[in-house]
Design an enzyme around this catalytic site. Structure first.
Site, PDB file in Angstrom:
ATOM      1  N   PHE A  78      24.054  49.403  -8.747  1.00 18.42           N
ATOM      2  CA  PHE A  78      24.135  50.244  -9.935  1.00 18.42           C
ATOM      3  C   PHE A  78      22.954  49.908 -10.826  1.00 18.42           C
ATOM      4  O   PHE A  78      22.904  48.844 -11.455  1.00 18.42           O
ATOM      5  CB  PHE A  78      25.435  50.051 -10.704  1.00 18.42           C
ATOM      6  CG  PHE A  78      25.529  50.977 -11.890  1.00 18.42           C
ATOM      7  CD1 PHE A  78      25.940  52.288 -11.716  1.00 18.42           C
ATOM      8  CD2 PHE A  78      25.161  50.558 -13.153  1.00 18.42           C
ATOM      9  CE1 PHE A  78      25.998  53.162 -12.798  1.00 18.42           C
ATOM     10  CE2 PHE A  78      25.218  51.419 -14.239  1.00 18.42           C
ATOM     11  CZ  PHE A  78      25.641  52.721 -14.058  1.00 18.42           C
ATOM     12  N   ASP A 138      16.836  43.199 -11.416  1.00 25.34           N
ATOM     13  CA  ASP A 138      17.518  43.952 -12.468  1.00 25.34           C
ATOM     14  C   ASP A 138      18.538  43.017 -13.115  1.00 25.34           C
ATOM     15  O   ASP A 138      19.645  42.841 -12.637  1.00 25.34           O
ATOM     16  CB  ASP A 138      18.202  45.183 -11.866  1.00 25.34           C
ATOM     17  CG  ASP A 138      18.939  46.021 -12.913  1.00 25.34           C
ATOM     18  OD1 ASP A 138      19.160  45.518 -14.029  1.00 25.34           O
ATOM     19  OD2 ASP A 138      19.315  47.166 -12.601  1.00 25.34           O
ATOM     20  N   LYS A 188      20.567  46.025 -22.418  1.00 22.77           N
ATOM     21  CA  LYS A 188      21.872  45.666 -22.966  1.00 22.77           C
ATOM     22  C   LYS A 188      21.789  44.577 -24.025  1.00 22.77           C
ATOM     23  O   LYS A 188      21.545  44.842 -25.183  1.00 22.77           O
ATOM     24  CB  LYS A 188      22.838  45.322 -21.836  1.00 22.77           C
ATOM     25  CG  LYS A 188      23.178  46.538 -20.954  1.00 22.77           C
ATOM     26  CD  LYS A 188      24.356  46.277 -20.068  1.00 22.77           C
ATOM     27  CE  LYS A 188      24.643  47.443 -19.127  1.00 22.77           C
ATOM     28  NZ  LYS A 188      25.033  48.676 -19.818  1.00 22.77           N
TER      29      LYS A 188
END
Length: 432
Positions: A166, A251, A280
């Site tokens: 994801f 990531d 984030k």
């Protein structure tokens, strides 16, 4: 000190509204949810509560009920809700200048880039806003590096990714997703990616060829259920990519910036990738901030006009992110995630084998709990926990994800764990 029940009325006797104002009739959950259902696209299926205020590890809904946040915005709220240092940094910058666009220099940008590069042990930073934008930036960077530096023929650059990944939901990113919900009906898909099994180093090596420019991986797969790869996998990918002149892109949007007990999840195997993708927590839950961080050789391939963002690296974002970096430099949050994470996994491990939980995975203050079908779906368990004042989120049917803010107290963590045990009908082994 005992916690108040999440259903004992308004906090401190103050009426709370969704705007946070006092003395105004509160918006009810029913009316707020009805308005959202009527006027927003149904691209999410949130739990049926409406948050009005939040502080630390706790959120309060429009009816005054309190909930322990054990999701933390999928790691965007690593430092908790309303962190005073972050709010003060944002407020001070709001009084000065919030946006210039990159058409001009501003006085926070250079410092932000220098300090983030130092935190990562890298040289250059390319700031964006959202995690998906940062992943798109990493893809463009790897392709351009492949053509300009490695010498891959134009149009043939290939990036290797893992199944169950994801990385976001843009058209390019979902082109290499194996999740039908993210991918179906959004084609035609972008070529240039090869998908291999996650955790399988032999498959990565077999996929690398002369046109391969990068291997893009999550050091821990969050959306897939907090999947931790086998020991040695990341180190093996690092050795392979270095040997074959391929970029290793990590990531760390969810796994990075303290979540796993280290600044970066790659550190657990002593690995430094060629490129970090961050987001984030970099914005502290205050503003969206993301970035690609790499070497001068890699990010130096860009020339003016080839990539950019109106809001990327804006003064407000830089001010907040600088405070995030300063907080991470103390090591306090990494240490808390490591120590409380050990406690979290020890307690969750006691649930395995009793018929309620099939498996627990994760690292630091991050866990994926596979619920036995006899206890219901992950969604059903999440809803039952919500009624007891604990907020988690399901993924892939039978899994719930637990990722509280890193500043959570042990007392609050234990309070939440007790309710998880209660919902799953598992009693303390010591009392059985």
């Amino acid at each position: 000190m005992p916690h108040p029940s999440p259903h004992t009325g308004y906090r401190n006797g103050v009426t709370v509204t969704t705007s946070g104002q006092r003395g105004i009739a509160p918006i009810t959950a029913i009316s707020a949810i009805a308005a959202a259902e009527a006027h927003s696209a149904h691209n999410y299926r949130p739990l049926p509560l409406v948050v009005a205020t939040a502080e630390g590890a706790w959120m309060t809904d429009t009816e005054g009920r309190r909930y322990l946040d054990m999701l933390a915005g999928y790691s965007a709220l690593n430092f908790g809700h309303g962190n005073r240092r972050l709010l003060d940094a944002a407020k001070a910058q709001l009084e000065r200048v919030t946006l210039t666009s990159r058409a001009f220099h501003h006085d926070r940008f250079g410092d932000f880039c220098a300090q983030l590069a130092e935190l990562c042990g890298m040289e250059l930073v390319l700031p964006m806003n959202t995690g998906a934008e940062a992943v798109e930036t990493a893809i463009k960077t790897a392709r351009k590096w492949g053509y300009r530096v490695k010498g891959v023929p134009d149009g043939r650059a290939k990036i290797i990714v893992a199944d169950n990944n994801f990385h976001g939901r843009t058209t390019t990113i979902i082109s290499f997703s194996t999740d039908p919900e993210a991918r179906a009906d959004f084609g035609p898909y972008t070529p240039g990616f090869e998908i291999v099994p996650y955790g399988d180093l032999t498959a990565v090596e077999a996929a690398v060829d002369a046109d391969t420019v990068a291997v893009l991986l999550e050091p821990i797969q969050g959306e897939a259920g907090v999947l931790v790869p086998p020991p040695g996998y990341l180190a093996g990918v690092r050795e392979l990519t270095r040997r074959r002149n391929v970029l290793f892109i990590a990531d760390e949007i969810q796994s990075g910036l303290g979540r796993t007990g280290r600044t970066f999840a790659c550190e657990h195997e002593g690995v430094v990738p060629d490129m970090y993708v961050l987001g984030k927590a970099l914005g502290g839950g205050v503003v969206p901030v993301s970035a690609v961080v790499s070497s001068r050789e890699v990010l130096g391939v860009f020339a003016p006009g080839e990539h950019g963002s109106t809001f990327g690296g804006n003064p407000l974002a830089c001010a907040v992110a600088l405070e995030v970096i300063a907080m991470l430099r103390t090591g306090e949050f990494q240490q808390r995630a490591a120590e409380l994470g050990e406690h979290l996994h020890r307690e969750l491990g006691l649930l395995v084998g009793g018929g309620a939980v099939d498996e627990v995975r994760g690292r630091g203050l991050w866990a994926g709990v596979d619920v036995n079908p006899s206890r219901g779906t992950g969604r059903a368990v999440s809803e039952r926990l919500m009624t007891r004042g604990v907020l988690v989120k399901d993924t892939h049917g039978a899994t719930i994800r637990i990722a509280p803010p890193l500043m959570i107290s042990k007392e609050d963590l234990d309070w939440g764990l007790a309710r998880i045990r209660d919902v799953l009908d598992v009693w303390d082994v010591a009392e059985a």
